[in-house]
Motif scaffolding. Structure first.
Motif, PDB file in Angstrom:
ATOM      1  N   ASP A   1      -1.274   3.387  -4.578  1.00  0.00           N
ATOM      2  CA  ASP A   1      -2.651   2.915  -4.402  1.00  0.00           C
ATOM      3  C   ASP A   1      -3.609   4.091  -4.312  1.00  0.00           C
ATOM      4  O   ASP A   1      -4.758   3.998  -4.734  1.00  0.00           O
ATOM      5  CB  ASP A   1      -2.758   2.059  -3.130  1.00  0.00           C
ATOM      6  CG  ASP A   1      -1.925   0.795  -3.244  1.00  0.00           C
ATOM      7  OD1 ASP A   1      -2.378  -0.146  -3.916  1.00  0.00           O
ATOM      8  OD2 ASP A   1      -0.805   0.767  -2.684  1.00  0.00           O
TER       9      ASP A   1
ATOM     10  N   MET B   1       0.849  -1.185   0.000  1.00  0.00           N
ATOM     11  CA  MET B   1       0.000   0.000   0.000  1.00  0.00           C
ATOM     12  C   MET B   1       0.888   1.239   0.000  1.00  0.00           C
ATOM     13  O   MET B   1       1.721   1.401   0.875  1.00  0.00           O
ATOM     14  CB  MET B   1      -0.893  -0.037   1.239  1.00  0.00           C
ATOM     15  CG  MET B   1      -1.506   1.264   1.657  1.00  0.00           C
ATOM     16  SD  MET B   1      -3.132   1.449   0.974  1.00  0.00           S
ATOM     17  CE  MET B   1      -3.302   3.193   1.009  1.00  0.00           C
TER      18      MET B   1
ATOM     19  N   CYS C   1      -8.645   1.462   0.542  1.00  0.00           N
ATOM     20  CA  CYS C   1      -7.623   0.868  -0.331  1.00  0.00           C
ATOM     21  C   CYS C   1      -7.242  -0.542   0.117  1.00  0.00           C
ATOM     22  O   CYS C   1      -7.020  -1.418  -0.715  1.00  0.00           O
ATOM     23  CB  CYS C   1      -6.386   1.771  -0.381  1.00  0.00           C
ATOM     24  SG  CYS C   1      -6.651   3.305  -1.282  1.00  0.00           S
TER      25      CYS C   1
ATOM     26  N   LYS D   1      -7.583  -3.910  -2.127  1.00  0.00           N
ATOM     27  CA  LYS D   1      -6.454  -4.821  -2.366  1.00  0.00           C
ATOM     28  C   LYS D   1      -6.809  -6.251  -1.960  1.00  0.00           C
ATOM     29  O   LYS D   1      -6.485  -7.200  -2.660  1.00  0.00           O
ATOM     30  CB  LYS D   1      -5.215  -4.356  -1.586  1.00  0.00           C
ATOM     31  CG  LYS D   1      -4.446  -3.260  -2.282  1.00  0.00           C
ATOM     32  CD  LYS D   1      -3.152  -2.991  -1.571  1.00  0.00           C
ATOM     33  CE  LYS D   1      -2.025  -3.387  -2.480  1.00  0.00           C
ATOM     34  NZ  LYS D   1      -0.729  -2.881  -2.092  1.00  0.00           N
TER      35      LYS D   1
ATOM     36  N   ARG E   1      -8.983  -7.757  -4.592  1.00  0.00           N
ATOM     37  CA  ARG E   1      -8.231  -8.180  -5.777  1.00  0.00           C
ATOM     38  C   ARG E   1      -7.576  -9.523  -5.568  1.00  0.00           C
ATOM     39  O   ARG E   1      -7.398 -10.293  -6.482  1.00  0.00           O
ATOM     40  CB  ARG E   1      -7.139  -7.140  -6.090  1.00  0.00           C
ATOM     41  CG  ARG E   1      -7.657  -5.899  -6.775  1.00  0.00           C
ATOM     42  CD  ARG E   1      -6.489  -5.057  -7.274  1.00  0.00           C
ATOM     43  NE  ARG E   1      -6.920  -3.701  -7.479  1.00  0.00           N
ATOM     44  CZ  ARG E   1      -6.262  -2.622  -7.094  1.00  0.00           C
ATOM     45  NH1 ARG E   1      -5.111  -2.756  -6.460  1.00  0.00           N
ATOM     46  NH2 ARG E   1      -6.720  -1.428  -7.336  1.00  0.00           N
TER      47      ARG E   1
END
Length: 202
Positions: free
Chosen positions: A120, A1, A191, A195, A198
């Motif tokens: 990010d 990050m 964020c 992540k 994902r």
């Protein structure tokens, strides 16, 4: 990050970075260009001709780009958009229109814009906090700060940052440090969720 604060000098990026690091658990990675100027024997207060200034900007980009790649789980107080806006605000006032210089500038611009993909999130900190003269800080030049602010807004809102990088413009009226830190903490949480999503962990 990687979280980057974008904005002119003296808008409070470093203070916000230090306070946000405590709240979010991210490390704060302050950035400086002093070591680059020292290494190449130049003075940051001198207005250099465009070709020399572009050479300096390339050196600064390479050094900071290495940090942006090296450090993860960090908050940075300088980003590629800062470098590009400083170049445009400072250097381009005396820009010669010869092919070689234009090509060097366009290549530098592309490098800066491409490097935003390393982050990010980019949070633009606008002018607004009370300006006080401080030792070792940039001189408070309000028109310059506003010009810089306009350049950064154009890049943040104009489709130049990749869609994978979350962008947020801190409202001018949001001046309280605690409220700013809470806003940054919410962005970091968002964020982190993205992540995890994902990676299929959401």
């Amino acid at each position: 990050m990687r979280l980057g604060f974008v904005g002119a000098q003296r808008v409070g990026k470093t203070t916000l970075g230090e306070a946000s690091a405590e709240k979010t658990g991210l490390a704060f990675q302050p950035t400086t260009t002093k070591q680059v100027f020292d290494r190449i024997g130049r003075d940051p207060k001198i207005h250099y001709p465009i070709q020399e200034r572009l050479t300096i900007q390339y050196e600064i980009f390479e050094e900071l780009n290495a940090d942006w790649e090296r450090y993860d789980n960090c908050i940075f107080d300088r980003t590629p958009l800062d470098l590009l806006a400083y170049t445009e605000a400072d250097v381009l006032r005396d820009f010669p229109n010869d092919d070689i210089t234009v090509e060097r500038y366009m290549r530098y611009r592309e490098m800066c814009l491409n490097a935003t993909a390393k982050f990010d999130a980019l949070v633009h900190i606008q002018p607004g906090i009370k300006l006080t003269e401080a030792r070792l800080s940039a001189v408070a030049n309000v028109p310059y700060m506003e010009h810089f602010n306009s350049l950064v807004l154009a890049y943040m809102l104009g489709g130049f940052v990749p869609s994978s990088t979350f962008t947020y413009v801190m409202p001018r009226a949001l001046l309280d440090l605690g409220n700013r830190v809470n806003t940054v903490s919410g962005i970091v949480s968002r964020c982190r969720l993205v992540k995890r999503g994902r990676r299929g962990v959401l």
